[in-house]
Structures are given as structure tokens and as C-alpha cells.
Design an enzyme around this catalytic site. Structure first.
Site, PDB file in Angstrom:
ATOM      1  N   PRO A  23       0.851  -1.060  -0.032  1.00  0.00           N
ATOM      2  CA  PRO A  23       0.163  -0.077   0.160  1.00  0.00           C
ATOM      3  C   PRO A  23       0.937   1.339   0.230  1.00  0.00           C
ATOM      4  CG  PRO A  23       0.091  -1.040   2.185  1.00  0.00           C
ATOM      5  CD  PRO A  23       0.612  -2.211   1.092  1.00  0.00           C
ATOM      6  N   HIS A 172      -5.359  -1.230   8.058  1.00  0.00           N
ATOM      7  CA  HIS A 172      -3.661  -0.544   8.350  1.00  0.00           C
ATOM      8  C   HIS A 172      -3.670  -0.598   9.537  1.00  0.00           C
ATOM      9  CE1 HIS A 172      -0.104   1.280   8.253  1.00  0.00           C
ATOM     10  NE2 HIS A 172      -0.344   2.634   7.408  1.00  0.00           N
ATOM     11  N   TYR A 177      -0.633   4.936  13.319  1.00  0.00           N
ATOM     12  CA  TYR A 177      -2.138   5.261  12.962  1.00  0.00           C
ATOM     13  C   TYR A 177      -3.115   4.533  13.987  1.00  0.00           C
ATOM     14  CZ  TYR A 177       0.108   7.387   8.896  1.00  0.00           C
ATOM     15  OH  TYR A 177       0.748   8.231   8.148  1.00  0.00           O
TER      16      TYR A 177
HETATM   17  C1  LIG Z   1       4.778   6.932  -1.108  1.00  0.00           C
HETATM   18  C2  LIG Z   1       4.726   6.038   0.004  1.00  0.00           C
HETATM   19  C3  LIG Z   1       3.291   5.939   0.691  1.00  0.00           C
HETATM   20  C4  LIG Z   1       2.982   5.085   1.627  1.00  0.00           C
HETATM   21  N1  LIG Z   1       1.777   5.034   1.873  1.00  0.00           N
HETATM   22  C5  LIG Z   1       1.486   3.946   2.827  1.00  0.00           C
HETATM   23  C6  LIG Z   1       0.084   3.534   3.056  1.00  0.00           C
HETATM   24  O1  LIG Z   1      -0.749   4.351   2.410  1.00  0.00           O
HETATM   25  N2  LIG Z   1      -0.185   2.404   3.889  1.00  0.00           N
HETATM   26  C7  LIG Z   1       0.939   1.677   4.170  1.00  0.00           C
HETATM   27  O2  LIG Z   1       0.436   0.837   4.819  1.00  0.00           O
HETATM   28  N3  LIG Z   1       1.884   1.870   4.138  1.00  0.00           N
HETATM   29  C8  LIG Z   1       2.409   2.893   3.439  1.00  0.00           C
HETATM   30  N4  LIG Z   1       3.800   3.101   2.798  1.00  0.00           N
HETATM   31  C9  LIG Z   1       4.860   2.115   3.222  1.00  0.00           C
HETATM   32  C10 LIG Z   1       4.941   0.786   2.205  1.00  0.00           C
HETATM   33  O3  LIG Z   1       3.780   0.057   2.152  1.00  0.00           O
HETATM   34  C11 LIG Z   1       6.078   0.168   2.631  1.00  0.00           C
HETATM   35  O4  LIG Z   1       6.296  -0.605   3.594  1.00  0.00           O
HETATM   36  C12 LIG Z   1       7.538   0.821   2.518  1.00  0.00           C
HETATM   37  O5  LIG Z   1       7.710   1.950   1.431  1.00  0.00           O
HETATM   38  C13 LIG Z   1       8.686   0.047   2.492  1.00  0.00           C
HETATM   39  O6  LIG Z   1       8.874  -0.754   1.472  1.00  0.00           O
HETATM   40  P1  LIG Z   1       9.649  -0.822   0.249  1.00  0.00           P
HETATM   41  O7  LIG Z   1      11.111  -0.318   0.603  1.00  0.00           O
HETATM   42  O8  LIG Z   1       9.376  -2.010  -0.834  1.00  0.00           O
HETATM   43  O9  LIG Z   1       9.309   0.397  -0.496  1.00  0.00           O
HETATM   44  C14 LIG Z   1       4.180   4.017   1.881  1.00  0.00           C
HETATM   45  C15 LIG Z   1       5.243   4.273   1.410  1.00  0.00           C
HETATM   46  C16 LIG Z   1       5.664   5.220   0.301  1.00  0.00           C
HETATM   47  C17 LIG Z   1       6.964   4.987  -0.140  1.00  0.00           C
END
Ligand SMILES: Cc1cc2nc3c(=O)[nH]c(=O)nc-3n(C[C@H](O)[C@H](O)[C@H](O)COP(=O)(O)O)c2cc1C
Length: 363
Positions: A23, A172, A177
Site C-alpha cells: 500500500p 492498516h 495510526y
Molecule cells: C509514497 C509512499 C506511501 C506509503 N503509503 C503507505 C500507506 O498508505 N499505507 C501503508 O501501510 N504503508 C505505506 N507506505 C509504506 C510501504 O507500504 C512500504 O512498507 C515501505 O515503502 C517500505 O517498503 P519498500 O522499501 O518496498 O518501499 C508508503 C510508502 C511510500 C514510499
């Protein structure tokens, strides 16, 4: 050990591979929280993921913390989402909506409401609003009746999501949160049953949402020990395995763990307590790794994960599955275009010529 590209069953769905699009909030909904056609395009482009989990969507006006996030509490929002789910399904994909209530991480300038929380404990720090960065306010404590109404809001939003064509919903429960605020002793000082037993809120919530949407269509995301949004958690090693065990009878589709290293006592404790499908987002979100997090994801597959969630790697690579399968290099994400704006950094990331999608699958 299962392979990333092996199919896996998730409730009534058969996922063609084990890559989940994590997400990610993109803040491109309109002022009424309605996602538009570009959002349908964005998700459809990524339909080769085993499963897409959308950006967090608020289940009620009070759940919104940031400008431009979509909702799932009005008919118009559901219509906007219907175009998204249709586009993803037409492209051969599967998609869950993430339901996200920010609790104390909100500001009246975003939604006109004073933030609510388990207890009136302010988070240190500032939040991005339409008027720039503002101090986070002291939240108002939810009454016991309002806690139950909040659970009902989530259940209604989950039903709305399924009616709008989603294959399921993810709650979530991390990143500081609302659900996380109930789990943590620093933010939950309540004297009522939701404070005396800190897993009670997430357990009742999951049960109510499972009743509304179907148990196998519900996932819960947790980020044990994540200090994001001024959380200080001690006792994560006890409360998270206890929560996983308490949820086991509810027959949920999956538990989604983010930012927990494979092979640690906490990871092992949760895996042993949770008999169902385990999704793991291996990265903690530091510098973007050249492999998108694949090596750590595969380590997690050896430690009992069933699916691996990638965030930024999917954001920047619509064809991530094919790129990982073929070993093609990954595009790097551009943080300047994460939140808000139009097509740039949203639907204009390139598809690798070394890993072309079949024409019918292109969004
Ligand atoms: C732009 C952005 C928005 C994010 N928004 C959410 C979100 O709405 N809900 C959530 O559970 N995690 C959110 N995350 C966390 C990501 O789901 C993920 O756990 C985090 O980016 C680390 O993983 P990655 O290295 O594969 O990006 C967000 C991350 C990014 C980069």
C-alpha cells in the site's frame, strides 16, 4: 521454499505469483476523496502483481490525515473505485483496498475535524496540510461508544469496498495510526475494556470487518516496533504474537508484517502464533535498494512468509514481476512525485524492453 513466481491460494483467490504491491499513499484523489481515471490507469499498469493493495483510504471523514487521500465512505468515492477495480480486473489483476484511519495523526485544516485517538496523547512532530506543515494537535479521546462506532465505520467501508469490486480489504494496523495507537501503552491509557486489553480493538475490528466482507477477504497490516509518527513500543515481542494468536480463530485472509527482519525472535514468535497466510514487506523504507528488496524478501520466504510485498519497487516499475523474473534492472523511484500531482511519477514509469508485458496485460 516457495519461489516468488509460484502461485499461491489466498482465500477464494489463486494468485499467479507471490509478489504483492504494498500500500502506498499517492494523494491524487479529488477534494471529495474520489479517485480519478489516472488512478485506474496506475493500478491497472501493475496488474501482473499477485495482489495489489491500494493506498490507505479513510473509512470515515475522521479517518483522513492528509490532503488528497481517497475515501471509502461515500457513494461517489465507491463509484471512483469501481472504475479502478474494473480496470485492474480487465487487465487480469486482483486488488484489495487498504482502510486507514490516522487517529491522532491528523489536523482540522485537512478535514475540519479535531483528531480522535484512544487517549489524549499528542504525537510530537508536524504534519503536512494544505497550509504547509503544522504542529500535530492534542487529540480528543474517543468515548467507548465512539470506539464501537469507529468499528462500525470500518465494517461499512469494507462492505462498500467489496460492493465496488474489490477482492478484499486490508486494515492498516501500523505506522502509528489508529489501530497501532490502540496497541501501544504509550498512546492507549484507557481505563475501559479497550485499554485494559490492548488487543481488543484490533480483534473486534477484524471480526466486524470479516463479518461484513467475508473473513478470507480481510488482511491486517502490522509494523511491530516501528517508531513512525512518534510511537515508542516496548513489549512488541509479547503483544504481537498475542494478537496473532487471538486473531487465528477469525479466519482472516492474511496477516501482513512490515519492517520485521526475518529470523528474529519477534518474527519467529509471530509466524508460530499465526497459522494463516503471512505477507511480509521486508524493507523498512530506508535508501531504495537496487534489487527493490528482493534478497530480503527471498530470505523471508525461507523463514515462513507466503508472499512478499514491495512498495517503491512497484511504484517505479509497473512490470516489476517480469523484471524480477527476467533479472532486468529496476527503475528508481522519484520521491519528489510520491504525493500529489498528475501523471508524472505516477503513470509514466517505463516498462523494460527486456521484460515486455504481454499486450493484453498492459494497462
Ligand atoms: C509514497 C509512499 C506511501 C506509503 N503509503 C503507505 C500507506 O498508505 N499505507 C501503508 O501501510 N504503508 C505505506 N507506505 C509504506 C510501504 O507500504 C512500504 O512498507 C515501505 O515503502 C517500505 O517498503 P519498500 O522499501 O518496498 O518501499 C508508503 C510508502 C511510500 C514510499
Amino acid at each position: 521454499m516457495p519461489d516468488l513466481f509460484e502461485p499461491v491460494r489466498l482465500g477464494r483467490l489463486l494468485l499467479p505469483n507471490r509478489l504483492v504491491m504494498a500500500p502506498m499513499t499517492r494523494s491524487r484523489a479529488d477534494r471529495r476523496g474520489v479517485p480519478g481515471p489516472e488512478t485506474a490507469r496506475y493500478y491497472a499498469q501493475r496488474a501482473t502483481a499477485g495482489l495489489i493493495v491500494t493506498e490507505g483510504a479513510q473509512p470515515s471523514p475522521a479517518g483522513q490525515g492528509y490532503p488528497g487521500t481517497p475515501g471509502l465512505h461515500t457513494d461517489r468515492q465507491a463509484e471512483g473505485w469501481r472504475a479502478v477495480t474494473d480496470a485492474v480486473h480487465a487487465a487480469g489483476g486482483r486488488i484489495f483496498a487498504q482502510l486507514m484511519h490516522v487517529g491522532r495523526i491528523g489536523h482540522p485544516s485537512v478535514n475540519g475535524l479535531r483528531p480522535v485517538a484512544p487517549s489524549p496523547v499528542r504525537a510530537a512532530g508536524r504534519i503536512f496540510t494544505l497550509d504547509g506543515r503544522r504542529d500535530l494537535p492534542v487529540p480528543r479521546e474517543l468515548t467507548t461508544g465512539e470506539v464501537r462506532e469507529t468499528i462500525a465505520d470500518f465494517a461499512r467501508a469494507a462492505r462498500r469496498a467489496v460492493d465496488a469490486g474489490f477482492d478484499g480489504v486490508e486494515l492498516h494496523g501500523g505506522n502509528g495510526y489508529l489501530i497501532h495507537q490502540f496497541l501501544c501503552s504509550a498512546t492507549n491509557r484507557r481505563g475501559d475494556p479497550y485499554g485494559r486489553d490492548r488487543v481488543r480493538f484490533p480483534v473486534e475490528l477484524c471480526e466486524a470487518v470479516a463479518e461484513a466482507a467475508g473473513g478470507d477477504r480481510v488482511g491486517l497490516r502490522l509494523t511491530p516496533g516501528n517508531p513512525c509518527n512518534d510511537m515508542t513500543e516496548d513489549g512488541a515481542g509479547e503483544i504481537y504474537p498475542a494478537l496473532a494468536a487471538a486473531l487465528a480463530p477469525a479466519g482472516l485472509g492474511y496477516l501482513h508484517l512490515a519492517g520485521v527482519a526475518a529470523g528474529t525472535p519477534l518474527a519467529g514468535g509471530i509466524r508460530r502464533a499465526w497459522p494463516g497466510v503471512l505477507v511480509v514487506a521486508p524493507s523498512t523504507g530506508g535508501a531504495f535498494p537496487a534489487d527493490g528488496g528482493r534478497a530480503e524478501g527471498e530470505r523471508w520466504l525461507r523463514h515462513g512468509a507466503d508472499l512478499v510485498a514491495f512498495g517503491r519497487a512497484f511504484l517505479a516499475n509497473p512490470d516489476l514481476v517480469e523484471r524480477m523474473r527476467s533479472g532486468a534492472a529496476l527503475n528508481r523511484p522519484d520521491p519528489a512525485t510520491y504525493y500529489g500531482g498528475g501523471e508524472q511519477g505516477y503513470t509514466d514509469y517505463s516498462v523494460s524492453s527486456a521484460a515486455r508485458l504481454p499486450a493484453a496485460r498492459r494497462g
